[in-house]
Design a protein around this motif. Structure first.
Motif, short mmCIF file in Angstrom:
data_model
loop_
_atom_site.label_atom_id
_atom_site.label_comp_id
_atom_site.label_asym_id
_atom_site.label_seq_id
_atom_site.Cartn_x
_atom_site.Cartn_y
_atom_site.Cartn_z
N VAL A 14 -4.14 2.80 -0.36
CA VAL A 14 -4.74 3.01 -1.67
C VAL A 14 -4.76 4.50 -1.97
CG1 VAL A 14 -6.70 2.52 -3.16
CG2 VAL A 14 -6.21 1.00 -1.23
N GLY A 15 -3.93 4.92 -2.94
CA GLY A 15 -3.85 6.33 -3.30
C GLY A 15 -2.44 6.85 -3.15
N GLY A 16 -1.87 7.31 -4.27
CA GLY A 16 -0.48 7.77 -4.26
C GLY A 16 -0.35 9.28 -4.34
N GLY A 17 -1.22 9.99 -3.65
CA GLY A 17 -1.07 11.43 -3.51
C GLY A 17 -0.30 11.77 -2.26
N GLN A 18 -0.34 13.05 -1.86
CA GLN A 18 0.46 13.46 -0.70
C GLN A 18 -0.01 12.79 0.59
OE1 GLN A 18 -1.15 15.68 -2.73
NE2 GLN A 18 -2.26 17.23 -1.54
N ALA A 19 -1.31 12.50 0.72
CA ALA A 19 -1.79 11.86 1.95
C ALA A 19 -1.31 10.42 2.03
CB ALA A 19 -3.32 11.92 2.00
N GLY A 20 -1.42 9.68 0.93
CA GLY A 20 -0.99 8.28 0.94
C GLY A 20 0.50 8.13 1.15
N LEU A 21 1.30 8.95 0.46
CA LEU A 21 2.75 8.82 0.58
C LEU A 21 3.23 9.33 1.94
CD1 LEU A 21 4.21 9.56 -2.95
CD2 LEU A 21 3.17 7.50 -2.01
N SER A 22 2.53 10.32 2.51
CA SER A 22 2.89 10.78 3.85
C SER A 22 2.66 9.68 4.87
CB SER A 22 2.08 12.02 4.22
OG SER A 22 2.44 13.12 3.42
N THR A 23 1.55 8.96 4.73
CA THR A 23 1.26 7.86 5.65
C THR A 23 2.30 6.75 5.51
OG1 THR A 23 -1.10 8.38 5.49
CG2 THR A 23 -0.50 6.22 6.39
N ALA A 24 2.66 6.43 4.27
CA ALA A 24 3.69 5.40 4.04
C ALA A 24 5.01 5.81 4.69
CB ALA A 24 3.88 5.18 2.54
N TYR A 25 5.36 7.09 4.58
CA TYR A 25 6.60 7.57 5.17
C TYR A 25 6.56 7.46 6.70
CZ TYR A 25 10.09 10.93 6.83
OH TYR A 25 11.12 11.53 7.50
N GLN A 133 -3.99 -4.13 7.68
CA GLN A 133 -4.54 -2.78 7.71
C GLN A 133 -4.68 -2.25 6.29
OE1 GLN A 133 -4.90 -0.47 10.57
NE2 GLN A 133 -4.62 -2.16 12.03
N VAL A 134 -5.74 -1.48 6.05
CA VAL A 134 -5.92 -0.78 4.79
C VAL A 134 -6.15 0.70 5.08
CG1 VAL A 134 -7.36 -0.46 2.74
CG2 VAL A 134 -6.86 -2.76 3.55
N VAL A 135 -5.41 1.56 4.39
CA VAL A 135 -5.60 3.00 4.49
C VAL A 135 -6.13 3.51 3.15
CG1 VAL A 135 -4.50 5.24 4.88
CG2 VAL A 135 -3.73 3.22 6.17
N ILE A 136 -7.29 4.15 3.17
CA ILE A 136 -7.89 4.71 1.96
C ILE A 136 -7.45 6.16 1.85
CG2 ILE A 136 -10.00 5.08 0.65
CD1 ILE A 136 -9.38 2.13 1.33
N ALA A 137 -6.63 6.45 0.85
CA ALA A 137 -6.09 7.80 0.65
C ALA A 137 -6.41 8.30 -0.75
CB ALA A 137 -4.58 7.80 0.89
N THR A 138 -7.62 7.98 -1.21
CA THR A 138 -8.01 8.33 -2.58
C THR A 138 -8.64 9.71 -2.68
OG1 THR A 138 -10.11 7.17 -2.22
CG2 THR A 138 -8.34 5.93 -3.27
N GLY A 139 -8.90 10.36 -1.53
CA GLY A 139 -9.51 11.68 -1.57
C GLY A 139 -10.99 11.61 -1.92
N GLY A 140 -11.57 12.76 -2.16
CA GLY A 140 -13.00 12.82 -2.46
C GLY A 140 -13.31 13.30 -3.85
N LYS A 381 -12.05 -2.59 12.55
CA LYS A 381 -10.63 -2.65 12.89
C LYS A 381 -9.76 -2.85 11.65
CE LYS A 381 -7.22 -5.00 15.78
NZ LYS A 381 -6.96 -6.07 16.77
N GLY A 382 -8.79 -1.94 11.51
CA GLY A 382 -7.84 -2.06 10.41
C GLY A 382 -8.15 -1.23 9.20
N LEU A 383 -9.33 -0.58 9.16
CA LEU A 383 -9.70 0.23 7.99
C LEU A 383 -9.71 1.70 8.37
CD1 LEU A 383 -10.63 0.39 5.05
CD2 LEU A 383 -12.98 0.10 5.86
N SER A 384 -8.91 2.50 7.66
CA SER A 384 -8.77 3.92 7.98
C SER A 384 -8.82 4.76 6.70
CB SER A 384 -7.44 4.18 8.69
OG SER A 384 -7.29 3.37 9.84
N PHE A 385 -9.08 6.04 6.91
CA PHE A 385 -9.10 7.01 5.82
C PHE A 385 -8.17 8.17 6.16
CE2 PHE A 385 -12.95 4.67 5.30
CZ PHE A 385 -13.28 4.73 3.95
N ILE A 386 -7.60 8.78 5.13
CA ILE A 386 -6.77 9.97 5.33
C ILE A 386 -6.87 10.85 4.09
CG2 ILE A 386 -4.61 9.03 4.38
CD1 ILE A 386 -3.23 10.48 6.83
N GLY A 387 -6.62 12.14 4.29
CA GLY A 387 -6.63 13.08 3.17
C GLY A 387 -7.99 13.68 2.89
N LEU A 388 -8.94 13.54 3.81
CA LEU A 388 -10.27 14.10 3.63
C LEU A 388 -10.43 15.36 4.46
CD1 LEU A 388 -12.41 10.83 3.79
CD2 LEU A 388 -11.63 12.06 1.75
#
Length: 427
Positions: A14-25, A133-140, A381-388
């Motif tokens: 969730v989130g199409g910024g640099q953190a979300g797209l980096s994780t997808a890559y 799995q869900v990755v939250i990459a929406t920032g703050g 399990k399965g819930l993560s955050f990135i870009g914070l």
């Protein structure tokens, strides 16, 4: 897929910024399928939430998206410079073209809820998904902060939050009160100074940093000294690290320091303490201007001392700098002004944002509503955050740390999904 059908995919980001797209890559390199949902367009915050004169505060060499460093794969030619907004957009767009994620733009995720037996239900404005799995990459930066007393301001006074600021021409004639002295506040203050406007600044407790010191950019010295490699687990004061406002300086004009005392002396910027209250045209401030200026200088000098110690330890021949001197000190603490009498017709709020995680139905938040995790991985399990900020190091949430964080998170997800070790190594 129709609106009523449910589709399964291993990972939802969730989130199409640099953190979300980096994780997808990074997941793609491990052979793991993911989908990225972005409520606006990719890199929306760079395109739509930055002002016209915006430029990076950290040097271009710190732009290190995975396998796409500014001065390596991207081929940038000014590693010590500071990219302007449109140059940043060109850089991240080029990364997206290289990464080729499965990105769905203009899709709002309205609910993430655990499923019985594991995994998640994800509801969006284009349908429903299930995933492991869900990755939250929406920032703050979901909700702009304005204090409750902003509603008490005389309706004849124009108000705007920094998220909507593009240039000085959006503001009526007359003086402006800029509230906040983080990185955004001081740079927007300079925009008005350059336009010849009458500027008033409510100075908060943000620290400041040297720019060039002893022959190099301060960030270069700090990088060499290992400062950016310190993890939150190693930090001597993790609470301070997590809560402290970013140090203010500027990348404008090739990079420079921001000394608010000098802006008062050289450009007539009127300085006050922290904003305390508003009622009609009456504005009150706390009597903390002297303290806030002194604390900012203390931080500035602390960084200089840290660099001095590294230079001495390594025996580096570096030019000396003259001792720091305060060019101005307040003689009184003005705690109240009348905006009409002062000729102030506008207020610009630059006091930050708060995240909105109300759509996530999982017990992973503390009493303040902040997610609790270990390098982004939560206890659910399965819930993560990135870009914070300080996900792991100072660079987390910035270009500098995204590569390390996204690679680590992708590996953690692969382990939870039990991706074969050979597949991980071959990716």
């Amino acid at each position: 897929m129709t609106q009523n059908q449910t589709q399964h995919i291993p990972v939802v980001i969730v989130g199409g910024g640099q953190a979300g797209l980096s994780t997808a890559y990074c997941l793609k390199k491990l052979g793991i399928e993911s989908i990225v949902f972005e409520r606006n367009g990719k890199f929306h915050s760079w395109r739509e939430s930055r002002w016209d004169s915006f430029c990076l505060v950290t040097p271009n060499w710190q732009c290190r998206l995975p396998d796409f460093h500014y001065d390596r794969e991207y081929g940038g030619t000014d590693p010590d410079g500071f990219m302007l907004r449109d140059e940043i957009i060109a850089y991240v767009d080029a990364f997206a073209e290289m990464a080729k994620p499965d990105l769905r733009e203009n899709v709002d995720v309205t609910r993430v809820a655990p499923r019985q037996g594991g995994g998640f239900n994800v509801e969006t404005t284009i349908g429903k998904w299930t995933c492991d799995q869900v990755v939250i990459a929406t920032g703050g930066y979901d909700t702009p902060i304005e204090p409750p007393y902003a509603a008490n301001l005389d309706p004849g006074v124009f108000q705007m939050h920094s998220v909507d600021y593009r240039n000085v021409d959006q503001f009526p004639e007359g003086g402006v009160l800029v509230v906040g002295t983080g990185q955004s506040g001081v740079q927007l203050m300079e925009d008005f100074v350059r336009a010849g406007r009458d500027v008033h600044l409510a100075v908060g407790p943000a620290p400041r940093s040297p720019r060039k010191y002893r022959g190099r950019d301060a960030t270069d010295w700090l990088s060499d000294a290992g400062h950016y490699g310190i993890t939150i687990a190693q930090h001597p004061d993790p609470v301070k690290a997590m809560t402290q406002t970013n140090h203010y300086m500027s990348g404008r004009d090739g990079g420079k320091e921001i000394d608010l005392r000098r802006f008062h002396i050289d450009h007539g910027v009127e300085l006050y303490g922290s904003l305390a209250d508003m009622d009609g045209t009456a504005v009150k401030f706390l009597p903390d201007l002297t303290k806030n200026l002194d604390d900012a200088d203390r931080s500035y000098l602390g960084i200089r001392t840290q660099i001095d110690a590294y230079i001495a330890q390594q025996g580096i021949n570096a030019p000396e700098e003259p001792p720091f001197q305060k060019v101005w000190q307040p003689t009184e603490e003005r705690t109240e002004i009348d905006l009409a009498e002062a000729g102030i017709t506008s207020v610009l709020w630059a006091i930050g944002f708060r995240p909105d995680y109300s759509w996530i139905e999982a017990d992973v938040f503390d009493a303040r509503g902040k997610p609790v995790f270990d390098r982004g991985v939560t206890a659910h399990k399965g819930l993560s955050f990135i870009g914070l900020g300080w996900l792991n190091t100072w660079g987390s949430g910035r270009f500098l740390g995204i590569e390390e964080d996204s690679r680590h998170l992708a590996a953690q997800i692969a382990a939870q999904l039990e991706v074969p070790v050979k597949q991980m190594c071959d990716a």
